[in-house]
Design a protein around this motif. Structure first.
Motif, PDB file in Angstrom:
ATOM      1  N   MET A  33      80.936  58.718   8.275  1.00  0.00           N
ATOM      2  CA  MET A  33      80.654  58.216   6.969  1.00  0.00           C
ATOM      3  C   MET A  33      81.789  57.860   6.212  1.00  0.00           C
ATOM      4  SD  MET A  33      77.741  60.649   5.525  1.00  0.00           S
ATOM      5  CE  MET A  33      78.186  60.566   3.969  1.00  0.00           C
ATOM      6  N   ARG A  34      82.998  58.501   6.572  1.00  0.00           N
ATOM      7  CA  ARG A  34      84.266  58.571   5.686  1.00  0.00           C
ATOM      8  C   ARG A  34      84.953  56.926   6.176  1.00  0.00           C
ATOM      9  NH1 ARG A  34      86.001  63.776   7.553  1.00  0.00           N
ATOM     10  NH2 ARG A  34      84.344  64.981   6.626  1.00  0.00           N
ATOM     11  N   TYR A  35      84.364  56.519   7.257  1.00  0.00           N
ATOM     12  CA  TYR A  35      85.053  55.388   8.076  1.00  0.00           C
ATOM     13  C   TYR A  35      84.024  54.241   8.109  1.00  0.00           C
ATOM     14  CZ  TYR A  35      89.109  58.061   9.465  1.00  0.00           C
ATOM     15  OH  TYR A  35      90.029  59.020   9.546  1.00  0.00           O
ATOM     16  N   SER A  36      82.916  54.395   7.423  1.00  0.00           N
ATOM     17  CA  SER A  36      81.994  53.358   7.421  1.00  0.00           C
ATOM     18  C   SER A  36      81.653  52.515   6.032  1.00  0.00           C
ATOM     19  CB  SER A  36      80.812  53.663   8.129  1.00  0.00           C
ATOM     20  OG  SER A  36      80.194  54.700   7.223  1.00  0.00           O
ATOM     21  N   SER A  37      81.145  51.608   6.012  1.00  0.00           N
ATOM     22  CA  SER A  37      80.776  50.814   4.729  1.00  0.00           C
ATOM     23  C   SER A  37      79.295  50.888   4.746  1.00  0.00           C
ATOM     24  CB  SER A  37      81.455  49.463   4.802  1.00  0.00           C
ATOM     25  OG  SER A  37      80.759  48.694   5.783  1.00  0.00           O
ATOM     26  N   GLY A  38      78.528  51.592   5.356  1.00  0.00           N
ATOM     27  CA  GLY A  38      77.107  51.715   4.996  1.00  0.00           C
ATOM     28  C   GLY A  38      76.546  52.694   6.161  1.00  0.00           C
ATOM     29  N   SER A  39      75.311  52.948   6.092  1.00  0.00           N
ATOM     30  CA  SER A  39      74.513  53.745   6.793  1.00  0.00           C
ATOM     31  C   SER A  39      74.223  53.384   8.233  1.00  0.00           C
ATOM     32  CB  SER A  39      73.075  53.929   6.271  1.00  0.00           C
ATOM     33  OG  SER A  39      72.319  54.660   6.988  1.00  0.00           O
ATOM     34  N   GLU A  40      74.063  52.076   8.199  1.00  0.00           N
ATOM     35  CA  GLU A  40      73.981  51.343   9.647  1.00  0.00           C
ATOM     36  C   GLU A  40      75.221  51.479  10.434  1.00  0.00           C
ATOM     37  OE1 GLU A  40      72.895  47.140  11.172  1.00  0.00           O
ATOM     38  OE2 GLU A  40      71.456  47.763   9.615  1.00  0.00           O
ATOM     39  N   GLU A  41      76.296  50.880   9.785  1.00  0.00           N
ATOM     40  CA  GLU A  41      77.649  51.086  10.533  1.00  0.00           C
ATOM     41  C   GLU A  41      77.927  52.608  10.991  1.00  0.00           C
ATOM     42  OE1 GLU A  41      82.431  50.142   9.962  1.00  0.00           O
ATOM     43  OE2 GLU A  41      80.974  49.641   8.167  1.00  0.00           O
ATOM     44  N   CYS A  42      77.602  53.691   9.982  1.00  0.00           N
ATOM     45  CA  CYS A  42      77.886  54.996  10.208  1.00  0.00           C
ATOM     46  C   CYS A  42      77.010  55.427  11.468  1.00  0.00           C
ATOM     47  CB  CYS A  42      77.448  55.713   8.893  1.00  0.00           C
ATOM     48  SG  CYS A  42      77.536  57.484   9.166  1.00  0.00           S
ATOM     49  N   GLN A  43      75.909  54.994  11.561  1.00  0.00           N
ATOM     50  CA  GLN A  43      75.035  55.474  12.612  1.00  0.00           C
ATOM     51  C   GLN A  43      75.536  54.722  13.901  1.00  0.00           C
ATOM     52  OE1 GLN A  43      71.216  54.379  11.468  1.00  0.00           O
ATOM     53  NE2 GLN A  43      70.813  55.975  10.385  1.00  0.00           N
ATOM     54  N   GLU A  44      76.148  53.817  13.729  1.00  0.00           N
ATOM     55  CA  GLU A  44      76.831  53.134  15.111  1.00  0.00           C
ATOM     56  C   GLU A  44      77.931  53.860  15.377  1.00  0.00           C
ATOM     57  OE1 GLU A  44      78.983  48.672  16.230  1.00  0.00           O
ATOM     58  OE2 GLU A  44      77.197  48.695  14.596  1.00  0.00           O
ATOM     59  N   ILE A  45      78.803  53.977  14.523  1.00  0.00           N
ATOM     60  CA  ILE A  45      79.951  54.704  14.931  1.00  0.00           C
ATOM     61  C   ILE A  45      79.537  56.245  15.628  1.00  0.00           C
ATOM     62  CG2 ILE A  45      82.036  55.984  14.064  1.00  0.00           C
ATOM     63  CD1 ILE A  45      82.008  53.705  11.839  1.00  0.00           C
ATOM     64  N   THR A  46      78.755  56.914  14.841  1.00  0.00           N
ATOM     65  CA  THR A  46      78.299  58.282  15.564  1.00  0.00           C
ATOM     66  C   THR A  46      77.606  58.137  17.086  1.00  0.00           C
ATOM     67  OG1 THR A  46      77.413  59.045  13.237  1.00  0.00           O
ATOM     68  CG2 THR A  46      76.747  60.152  14.904  1.00  0.00           C
ATOM     69  N   HIS A  47      76.815  57.162  16.833  1.00  0.00           N
ATOM     70  CA  HIS A  47      76.257  56.896  18.274  1.00  0.00           C
ATOM     71  C   HIS A  47      77.454  56.468  19.262  1.00  0.00           C
ATOM     72  CE1 HIS A  47      74.479  53.991  21.385  1.00  0.00           C
ATOM     73  NE2 HIS A  47      73.560  54.859  21.475  1.00  0.00           N
ATOM     74  N   ASP A  48      78.409  55.717  19.188  1.00  0.00           N
ATOM     75  CA  ASP A  48      79.524  55.396  19.882  1.00  0.00           C
ATOM     76  C   ASP A  48      80.109  56.678  20.288  1.00  0.00           C
ATOM     77  OD1 ASP A  48      78.518  52.643  20.045  1.00  0.00           O
ATOM     78  OD2 ASP A  48      80.066  52.060  19.050  1.00  0.00           O
ATOM     79  N   ALA A  49      80.409  57.294  19.353  1.00  0.00           N
ATOM     80  CA  ALA A  49      81.147  58.540  19.340  1.00  0.00           C
ATOM     81  C   ALA A  49      80.640  59.626  20.445  1.00  0.00           C
ATOM     82  CB  ALA A  49      81.538  59.465  17.931  1.00  0.00           C
ATOM     83  N   PHE A  50      79.477  59.704  20.367  1.00  0.00           N
ATOM     84  CA  PHE A  50      78.824  60.547  21.263  1.00  0.00           C
ATOM     85  C   PHE A  50      78.575  59.926  22.689  1.00  0.00           C
ATOM     86  CE2 PHE A  50      77.071  63.002  17.625  1.00  0.00           C
ATOM     87  CZ  PHE A  50      77.390  64.279  18.050  1.00  0.00           C
ATOM     88  N   ILE A  51      78.608  58.511  22.995  1.00  0.00           N
ATOM     89  CA  ILE A  51      78.835  58.196  24.128  1.00  0.00           C
ATOM     90  C   ILE A  51      80.084  58.419  24.873  1.00  0.00           C
ATOM     91  CG2 ILE A  51      78.771  55.832  25.452  1.00  0.00           C
ATOM     92  CD1 ILE A  51      76.352  54.768  23.594  1.00  0.00           C
ATOM     93  N   LYS A  52      81.276  58.148  23.895  1.00  0.00           N
ATOM     94  CA  LYS A  52      82.380  58.500  24.435  1.00  0.00           C
ATOM     95  C   LYS A  52      82.614  59.860  24.757  1.00  0.00           C
ATOM     96  CE  LYS A  52      87.124  57.174  23.291  1.00  0.00           C
ATOM     97  NZ  LYS A  52      88.155  56.378  22.627  1.00  0.00           N
ATOM     98  N   LEU A  53      82.204  60.612  23.971  1.00  0.00           N
ATOM     99  CA  LEU A  53      82.377  62.332  23.997  1.00  0.00           C
ATOM    100  C   LEU A  53      81.725  62.659  25.312  1.00  0.00           C
ATOM    101  CD1 LEU A  53      81.691  65.020  21.446  1.00  0.00           C
ATOM    102  CD2 LEU A  53      80.762  65.396  23.624  1.00  0.00           C
ATOM    103  N   PHE A  54      80.496  62.135  25.637  1.00  0.00           N
ATOM    104  CA  PHE A  54      79.906  62.653  26.627  1.00  0.00           C
ATOM    105  C   PHE A  54      80.595  62.028  28.054  1.00  0.00           C
ATOM    106  CE2 PHE A  54      76.433  63.933  24.187  1.00  0.00           C
ATOM    107  CZ  PHE A  54      76.464  65.368  24.050  1.00  0.00           C
ATOM    108  N   SER A  55      80.743  60.728  28.147  1.00  0.00           N
ATOM    109  CA  SER A  55      81.911  60.047  29.101  1.00  0.00           C
ATOM    110  C   SER A  55      83.140  60.623  29.274  1.00  0.00           C
ATOM    111  CB  SER A  55      81.767  58.449  28.796  1.00  0.00           C
ATOM    112  OG  SER A  55      80.796  57.943  28.483  1.00  0.00           O
TER     113      SER A  55
END
Length: 109
Positions: A33-55
């Motif tokens: 949320m601190r790095y995004s400009s909206g809910s959609e971008e925030c969800q995308e960042i969160t999703h990508d972060a978990f993909i990277k985390l598990f990878s």
């Protein structure tokens, strides 16, 4: 505890990965949320972060704290996301809403 959960998730145990996701989702989302400009971008960042985390989970050193590792990973994903948007702004112009204001016609006297 958390270390057992991380080790199980490292071994590919789906339930452990799901539990880690549930445990850290609010934390990663708040960072996003601190790095995004909206809910959609925030969800995308969160999703990508978990993909990277598990990878990259197998690379995590279990002698270190997990939360700071997750934080750094989420911040890096958010920064990468911002850089990609800056790098391709013209390609993303179609996402911007068009200004549909009509010009007023001048009355003839």
């Amino acid at each position: 505890g958390e270390l057992k959960l991380i080790n199980k998730a490292k071994k590919g145990k789906r339930q452990a990965q799901n539990d880690l996701y549930k445990l850290y989702y609010p934390y990663v989302y708040s960072i996003s949320m601190r790095y995004s400009s909206g809910s959609e971008e925030c969800q995308e960042i969160t999703h990508d972060a978990f993909i990277k985390l598990f990878s990259n989970l197998k690379k995590f050193d279990t002698t270190q704290s997990f939360k700071p590792w997750v934080r750094r990973l989420a911040i890096n994903v958010a920064i990468d996301n911002k850089n990609n948007i800056k790098q391709y702004p013209k390609a993303l112009n179609f996402l911007k809403p068009k200004n549909k204001k009509k010009k007023k016609k001048k009355k003839k006297k």
